[in-house]
Design an enzyme around this catalytic site. Structure first.
Site, PDB file in Angstrom:
ATOM      1  N   LYS A  95     -46.466  -8.893   1.416  1.00  0.00           N
ATOM      2  CA  LYS A  95     -47.813  -9.486   1.466  1.00  0.00           C
ATOM      3  C   LYS A  95     -48.648  -8.848   2.573  1.00  0.00           C
ATOM      4  O   LYS A  95     -49.862  -8.684   2.426  1.00  0.00           O
ATOM      5  CB  LYS A  95     -47.711 -10.995   1.642  1.00  0.00           C
ATOM      6  CG  LYS A  95     -47.037 -11.650   0.436  1.00  0.00           C
ATOM      7  CD  LYS A  95     -46.986 -13.134   0.511  1.00  0.00           C
ATOM      8  CE  LYS A  95     -46.186 -13.706  -0.657  1.00  0.00           C
ATOM      9  NZ  LYS A  95     -44.726 -13.446  -0.586  1.00  0.00           N
ATOM     10  N   CYS A 112     -42.623 -20.108  -2.198  1.00  0.00           N
ATOM     11  CA  CYS A 112     -42.181 -19.810  -3.574  1.00  0.00           C
ATOM     12  C   CYS A 112     -41.261 -20.928  -4.047  1.00  0.00           C
ATOM     13  O   CYS A 112     -40.097 -20.702  -4.365  1.00  0.00           O
ATOM     14  CB  CYS A 112     -41.497 -18.446  -3.644  1.00  0.00           C
ATOM     15  SG  CYS A 112     -40.094 -18.299  -2.557  1.00  0.00           S
TER      16      CYS A 112
HETATM   17  C1  LIG Z   1     -40.437 -16.461   2.238  1.00  0.00           C
HETATM   18  S1  LIG Z   1     -39.866 -15.329   3.390  1.00  0.00           S
HETATM   19  C2  LIG Z   1     -41.239 -14.276   3.616  1.00  0.00           C
HETATM   20  C3  LIG Z   1     -41.418 -13.244   2.541  1.00  0.00           C
HETATM   21  C4  LIG Z   1     -42.468 -12.216   2.860  1.00  0.00           C
HETATM   22  N1  LIG Z   1     -43.721 -12.789   3.279  1.00  0.00           N
HETATM   23  C5  LIG Z   1     -42.710 -11.268   1.698  1.00  0.00           C
HETATM   24  O1  LIG Z   1     -43.814 -11.232   1.151  1.00  0.00           O
HETATM   25  O2  LIG Z   1     -41.763 -10.554   1.352  1.00  0.00           O
HETATM   26  C6  LIG Z   1     -39.871 -16.262   4.865  1.00  0.00           C
HETATM   27  C7  LIG Z   1     -39.631 -15.454   6.125  1.00  0.00           C
HETATM   28  O3  LIG Z   1     -39.858 -16.303   7.238  1.00  0.00           O
HETATM   29  C8  LIG Z   1     -39.075 -15.827   8.289  1.00  0.00           C
HETATM   30  N2  LIG Z   1     -39.017 -16.878   9.333  1.00  0.00           N
HETATM   31  C9  LIG Z   1     -38.319 -18.037   9.311  1.00  0.00           C
HETATM   32  N3  LIG Z   1     -38.535 -18.733  10.441  1.00  0.00           N
HETATM   33  C10 LIG Z   1     -39.397 -17.992  11.191  1.00  0.00           C
HETATM   34  C11 LIG Z   1     -39.988 -18.174  12.477  1.00  0.00           C
HETATM   35  N4  LIG Z   1     -39.717 -19.256  13.218  1.00  0.00           N
HETATM   36  N5  LIG Z   1     -40.826 -17.215  12.947  1.00  0.00           N
HETATM   37  C12 LIG Z   1     -41.085 -16.103  12.199  1.00  0.00           C
HETATM   38  N6  LIG Z   1     -40.539 -15.880  10.989  1.00  0.00           N
HETATM   39  C13 LIG Z   1     -39.709 -16.819  10.485  1.00  0.00           C
HETATM   40  C14 LIG Z   1     -37.758 -15.507   7.617  1.00  0.00           C
HETATM   41  O4  LIG Z   1     -37.015 -14.603   8.393  1.00  0.00           O
HETATM   42  C15 LIG Z   1     -38.220 -14.913   6.281  1.00  0.00           C
HETATM   43  O5  LIG Z   1     -38.265 -13.517   6.324  1.00  0.00           O
END
Ligand SMILES: C[S@@+](CC[C@H](N)C(=O)[O-])C[C@H]1O[C@@H](n2cnc3c(N)ncnc32)[C@H](O)[C@@H]1O
Length: 433
Positions: free
Chosen positions: A256, A370
């Site tokens: 994204k 998602c």
């Molecule tokens: C749904 S995925 C994101 C997918 C990504 N936006 C894409 O388009 O491919 C959620 C992401 O949030 C990250 N995440 C979880 N907790 C987080 C935090 N406290 N700070 C930053 N990132 C975090 C995870 O490592 C994961 O990669």
């Protein structure tokens, strides 16, 4: 003396060997995926790395069987069929006769109930299996997902539960996002490689069958990204303008973030963060390979700290229970427990608060997940609006058509077909600072 045809003997030995591997893989899948919570594709990647003797046909057979096994598990394994019979029945429900190694695996267990190959609607498939198994109580569509998921779906789409579950039972196409002004080159490359595709909204292209990504890249370069249609919708809802500064808080592998940068035609800035170091390394490489100088990637735990800078837009593509991806990852429904939405809601709320703090007055906050649970979508946005009176939902056109929204949109899996996604857009009031 019996006459043995050498090619038949060879074929029989391949079938025997493949049936043995299937038995081993399905046993492992039960242990590792169902009991151990390991994603099936991760398990398969590990297996293929350690078993170099498996060729591409073996790998396809194993992958297709494992995914079919999980896709139909609610009507097979959960209804008492053993793993071998579950595999054979799953192939038929997917609309194909079980290949010889699957037949052999089931025959060795003496357990294949037989039945018709049913490529029709979900109801036709249900009726055919009902006739074969004489299941009592009769099979029901809602059994294809765990009970907690059916209950959550009933809260977001009271009339549409069966249709969403039906969409989980088919494999969606691979979606390509065409980068700005590159559509002709991508189409030429696809045509040159004989890859059939269909046109989707906003120049997105859908490829139904398998294809070799590396070969397509050689021909088309970085003129496209593999990105699900629902994920492309998130960029459309953000709608960043050239010159703006955006923060992609949970950037993951950067799909994204790269989309935001492309939509700003390289004239703007995207800070892409994630708390996982490895994935941020990948993101940096990906941005470099795409020649995107406007994307800066950094490791950051956004629940704990926000950058000093203030942004025109903040995207929070939050971690979630992932129900929207169940057609691509059919095993996920059997390894996600019903407490997950409530647990994810906590981190989603914290990330939204941090994101809102980092917005300049008048800035845009986009929240996407998602998933198709009520707990992680409307309820999280409601929590945020109750906690902060400086944010208000902002109407936007539904990215797949269908009129204007009141500030939140569902992309349902049957709409693409694609993953399921919830997207909300809020604006920070400008008179608060
Ligand atoms: C749904 S995925 C994101 C997918 C990504 N936006 C894409 O388009 O491919 C959620 C992401 O949030 C990250 N995440 C979880 N907790 C987080 C935090 N406290 N700070 C930053 N990132 C975090 C995870 O490592 C994961 O990669």
């Amino acid at each position: 003396m019996t006459n043995t045809n050498p090619s038949e003997t060879r074929r029989a030995s391949i079938v025997r060997r493949q049936a043995e591997v299937l038995r081993e893989v399905i046993e492992r899948a039960e242990d590792e995926v169902i009991d151990g919570g390991r994603p099936a594709d991760t398990m398969l990647r590990g297996l293929f790395r350690s078993r170099r003797e498996l060729g591409s046909r073996d790998r396809r057979l194993i992958g297709d069987t494992v995914f079919a096994f999980f896709r139909w598990r609610g009507w097979t394994r959960e209804r008492g069929l053993d793993p071998a019979a579950s595999c054979a029945v799953a192939w038929r429900l997917d609309g194909e006769a079980p290949p010889p190694p699957v037949e052999r695996f089931a025959a060795e267990c003496g357990s294949d109930p037989g039945g018709r190959v049913v490529p029709g609607t979900l109801e036709e498939r249900r009726a055919a299996l009902q006739e074969t198994l004489r299941a009592n109580p009769p099979l029901d569509v809602t059994e294809l997902v765990p009970a907690w998921a059916g209950e959550q779906l009933g809260r977001i789409a009271p009339e549409g539960v069966a249709e969403i579950i039906e969409s989980f039972q088919d494999r969606p196409p691979t979606w390509l996002r065409v980068r700005p002004n590159r559509a002709d080159r991508v189409r030429e490359a696809l045509a040159a490689q004989g890859i059939e595709f269909a046109e989707g909204p906003s120049e997105a292209l859908a490829i139904e069958g398998g294809f070799h990504l590396g070969e397509l890249r050689k021909k088309a370069g970085r003129t496209f990204e593999v990105q699900d249609l629902a994920s492309q919708c998130v960029g459309a809802v953000c709608d960043p303008r050239p010159g703006e500064a955006w923060w992609d808080v949970c950037a993951g592998a950067g799909g994204k973030a790269l989309h935001l940068a492309d939509r700003m035609e390289g004239q703007g800035r995207v800070l892409a963060t994630d708390r996982r170091e490895g994935i941020v390394r990948n993101l940096k490489q990906r941005a470099r390979a795409s020649g995107m100088k406007s994307v800066r990637a950094a490791v950051l735990d956004a629940a704990a700290r926000v950058p000093e800078e203030r942004f025109d837009g903040v995207l929070i593509d939050a971690p979630c229970s992932g129900m929207g991806t169940w057609s691509r990852n059919p095993d996920a429904r059997w390894r996600t427990d019903g407490s997950m939405p409530e647990r994810k809601r906590e981190i989603q709320r914290a990330l939204l608060q941090r994101g809102a703090e980092a917005l300049r007055p008048g800035g845009i906050l986009v929240y996407s997940v998602c998933t198709l649970t009520s707990t992680e979508t409307m309820e999280v946005v409601q929590d945020l609006l109750e906690a902060r009176d400086d944010l208000a939902p902002e109407a936007f056109p539904h990215p797949l058509g269908g009129g204007n929204t009141d500030g939140a949109a569902w992309v349902l899996p049957q709409d693409g077909p694609c993953s399921g996604m919830f997207i909300a857009r809020l604006r920070k009031e400008s008179f608060y600072e």
